[in-house]
Enzyme design. Structure first.
Site, PDB file in Angstrom:
ATOM      1  N   HIS A  76     -10.298  -3.066  -1.305  1.00 27.54           N
ATOM      2  CA  HIS A  76     -11.056  -2.539  -0.159  1.00 27.54           C
ATOM      3  C   HIS A  76     -12.083  -1.508  -0.631  1.00 27.54           C
ATOM      4  O   HIS A  76     -11.766  -0.664  -1.487  1.00 27.54           O
ATOM      5  CB  HIS A  76     -10.121  -1.819   0.821  1.00 27.54           C
ATOM      6  CG  HIS A  76      -9.171  -2.706   1.540  1.00 27.54           C
ATOM      7  ND1 HIS A  76      -9.461  -3.278   2.751  1.00 27.54           N
ATOM      8  CD2 HIS A  76      -7.913  -3.106   1.239  1.00 27.54           C
ATOM      9  CE1 HIS A  76      -8.418  -3.984   3.174  1.00 27.54           C
ATOM     10  NE2 HIS A  76      -7.463  -3.906   2.271  1.00 27.54           N
ATOM     11  N   TYR A 107      -0.782 -10.644  -0.851  1.00 27.76           N
ATOM     12  CA  TYR A 107       0.442 -10.131  -0.197  1.00 27.76           C
ATOM     13  C   TYR A 107       0.549 -10.722   1.204  1.00 27.76           C
ATOM     14  O   TYR A 107      -0.466 -11.078   1.810  1.00 27.76           O
ATOM     15  CB  TYR A 107       0.435  -8.595  -0.154  1.00 27.76           C
ATOM     16  CG  TYR A 107      -0.701  -7.981   0.633  1.00 27.76           C
ATOM     17  CD1 TYR A 107      -0.655  -7.906   2.025  1.00 27.76           C
ATOM     18  CD2 TYR A 107      -1.829  -7.458  -0.006  1.00 27.76           C
ATOM     19  CE1 TYR A 107      -1.699  -7.331   2.751  1.00 27.76           C
ATOM     20  CE2 TYR A 107      -2.871  -6.894   0.695  1.00 27.76           C
ATOM     21  CZ  TYR A 107      -2.796  -6.832   2.085  1.00 27.76           C
ATOM     22  OH  TYR A 107      -3.829  -6.285   2.796  1.00 27.76           O
ATOM     23  N   TYR A 127       0.862  -1.184   0.000  1.00 28.37           N
ATOM     24  CA  TYR A 127       0.000   0.000   0.000  1.00 28.37           C
ATOM     25  C   TYR A 127       0.901   1.237   0.000  1.00 28.37           C
ATOM     26  O   TYR A 127       2.044   1.180   0.462  1.00 28.37           O
ATOM     27  CB  TYR A 127      -0.887   0.007   1.248  1.00 28.37           C
ATOM     28  CG  TYR A 127      -1.962  -1.048   1.190  1.00 28.37           C
ATOM     29  CD1 TYR A 127      -3.233  -0.758   0.717  1.00 28.37           C
ATOM     30  CD2 TYR A 127      -1.687  -2.359   1.583  1.00 28.37           C
ATOM     31  CE1 TYR A 127      -4.217  -1.733   0.647  1.00 28.37           C
ATOM     32  CE2 TYR A 127      -2.657  -3.337   1.518  1.00 28.37           C
ATOM     33  CZ  TYR A 127      -3.920  -3.022   1.049  1.00 28.37           C
ATOM     34  OH  TYR A 127      -4.879  -3.991   0.963  1.00 28.37           O
ATOM     35  N   ARG A 151      -2.486 -12.844   2.609  1.00 28.75           N
ATOM     36  CA  ARG A 151      -3.876 -12.458   2.413  1.00 28.75           C
ATOM     37  C   ARG A 151      -4.175 -12.606   0.925  1.00 28.75           C
ATOM     38  O   ARG A 151      -3.368 -12.214   0.078  1.00 28.75           O
ATOM     39  CB  ARG A 151      -4.098 -10.988   2.799  1.00 28.75           C
ATOM     40  CG  ARG A 151      -3.865 -10.670   4.271  1.00 28.75           C
ATOM     41  CD  ARG A 151      -4.923  -9.705   4.764  1.00 28.75           C
ATOM     42  NE  ARG A 151      -6.241 -10.281   4.606  1.00 28.75           N
ATOM     43  CZ  ARG A 151      -7.320  -9.606   4.243  1.00 28.75           C
ATOM     44  NH1 ARG A 151      -7.251  -8.319   4.010  1.00 28.75           N
ATOM     45  NH2 ARG A 151      -8.499 -10.205   4.122  1.00 28.75           N
ATOM     46  N   HIS A 191      -7.275  -8.625  -2.906  1.00 33.03           N
ATOM     47  CA  HIS A 191      -8.568  -8.005  -2.598  1.00 33.03           C
ATOM     48  C   HIS A 191      -8.539  -6.511  -2.879  1.00 33.03           C
ATOM     49  O   HIS A 191      -7.487  -5.875  -2.917  1.00 33.03           O
ATOM     50  CB  HIS A 191      -8.940  -8.244  -1.122  1.00 33.03           C
ATOM     51  CG  HIS A 191      -7.893  -7.760  -0.172  1.00 33.03           C
ATOM     52  ND1 HIS A 191      -6.821  -8.530   0.198  1.00 33.03           N
ATOM     53  CD2 HIS A 191      -7.744  -6.576   0.471  1.00 33.03           C
ATOM     54  CE1 HIS A 191      -6.056  -7.850   1.037  1.00 33.03           C
ATOM     55  NE2 HIS A 191      -6.582  -6.649   1.216  1.00 33.03           N
TER      56      HIS A 191
HETATM   57 FE   LIG Z   1      -5.661  -5.123   2.359  1.00 33.55          FE
END
Ligand SMILES: [Fe+2]
Length: 340
Positions: free
Chosen positions: A244, A218, A184, A239, A242
């Site tokens: 968000h 990730y 991110y 994870r 996805h």
């Molecule tokens: Fe996330």
């Protein structure tokens, strides 16, 4: 001698303010079973907060039962304390290790699932995660949340509606995701501005559209104490890929959710337990340069993926009814009859 003891006792009582020693339990024989009753009696003697009493009564009961059932050894207990201390003292770009520890044990996902339960027709919720920030691009319909080169092209579109199918106009959508490296923007040492995050509003028909990048799976940071635990348990730190979303509109409950990409190898073993089958979406490849150009992709000759998904919002009343039912169903299945 006895008057000296009384004096000492009254001095201590004065130091403890509201603690009324006369309410404390009578002498009990301490054993591996009676200690639970003793702790509960002392906890409850002077506490006037009923919710606090209830929560701690259940906490102590479950903790003691856990210790009895597993017959925890002193060595294991010392290891656990050292582990918790280390986790509490460490933080990573995902936040505190102690928070991550609870995450990999599914506690935040469980709390989120209970507190954000939705009626059957509404879109289900998922955890917010540690990477939501307000600093995001303001987008017009069809704009991109990601800069060129941040990943494979993806076009996201759909409609925001209520549970009866009525479109919700002017709903505010926040979308954020990791880039193609699985990071991110907030995880980079230097953050020049928002990247792979943006907010936009639905049009008068409740429709929304934006460009993004295809999410990738990730790992959560696995170098610390929690990583060692995952390793010992034979678990991976990943994870599944996805996107968000946070969607809000007056008269509706705010929805915080994640859309998961079908086919991801970690869908059934998400380290944060966020996946619900209703949130898994298919990506459709679009090999149509004209459409790619119309949708605004920098290189229209490149295939892009399309994610079409309607978002259904619940009203506060519908949400409250769903949570009440969930709580009742859970209590029934636990057969305890406990009230919160
Ligand atoms: Fe996330």
């Amino acid at each position: 001698m006895s008057s000296t003891l009384n004096l000492t006792a009254s001095k201590h009582a004065a130091q403890h303010g509201k603690v009324d020693l006369s309410k404390m339990p009578k002498m009990m024989e301490m054993s591996a079973t009676s200690i639970t009753e003793q702790v509960l009696a002392i906890n409850n003697a002077n506490c006037s907060d009923e919710r606090m009493k209830f929560v701690f009564e259940r906490l102590v009961q479950h903790l003691h039962d856990f210790v009895r059932e597993t017959f925890i050894t002193t060595e294991e207990w010392v290891t656990a304390i050292k582990f918790l201390t280390e986790a509490g003292q460490t933080s990573t770009d995902h936040g505190q290790e102690s928070v991550m520890l609870l995450g990999i044990l599914g506690v935040p996902a469980l709390i989120d699932t209970m507190n954000n339960a939705k009626p059957p027709k509404a879109t289900e919720a998922a955890v917010l995660g540690p990477f939501f920030i307000d600093d995001a691009h303001d987008l017009a319909h069809g704009d991109s949340i990601a800069s060129e080169g941040k990943g494979e092209y993806m076009y996201v579109h759909g409609k925001v509606a209520d549970t009866k199918g009525n479109p919700v106009a002017n709903a505010l959508i926040n979308a954020w995701e990791a880039d193609e490296t699985g990071s991110y923007d907030a995880q980079y040492e230097v953050r020049d501005g928002p990247e792979c995050r943006g907010r936009l509003r639905t049009n008068k028909d409740g429709k929304y559209a934006f460009r993004a990048v295809v999410p990738v799976s990730y790992p959560v940071p696995a170098e610390g104490t929690v990583g060692k635990l995952l390793d010992t348990l034979g678990r991976h730190p990943f994870r599944p890929a996805h996107l968000h979303l946070r969607v809000e509109a007056p008269g509706y409950e705010k929805l915080i959710t994640q859309l998961y990409i079908n086919g991801d190898p970690y869908l059934t073993s998400d380290t944060a337990f966020g996946v619900k089958s209703s949130l898994i979406v298919d990506l459709k490849p679009v090999n149509d340069p004209k459409l790619s150009a119309k949708r605004g992709f920098g290189n229209p000759d490149k295939v892009h993926m399309e994610l079409e998904r309607d978002i259904i919002l619940a009203t506060p009343e519908e949400g409250a009814a769903a949570r009440k039912k969930l709580h009742e169903d859970m209590l029934k299945s636990m057969k305890t009859g406990l009230k919160r």
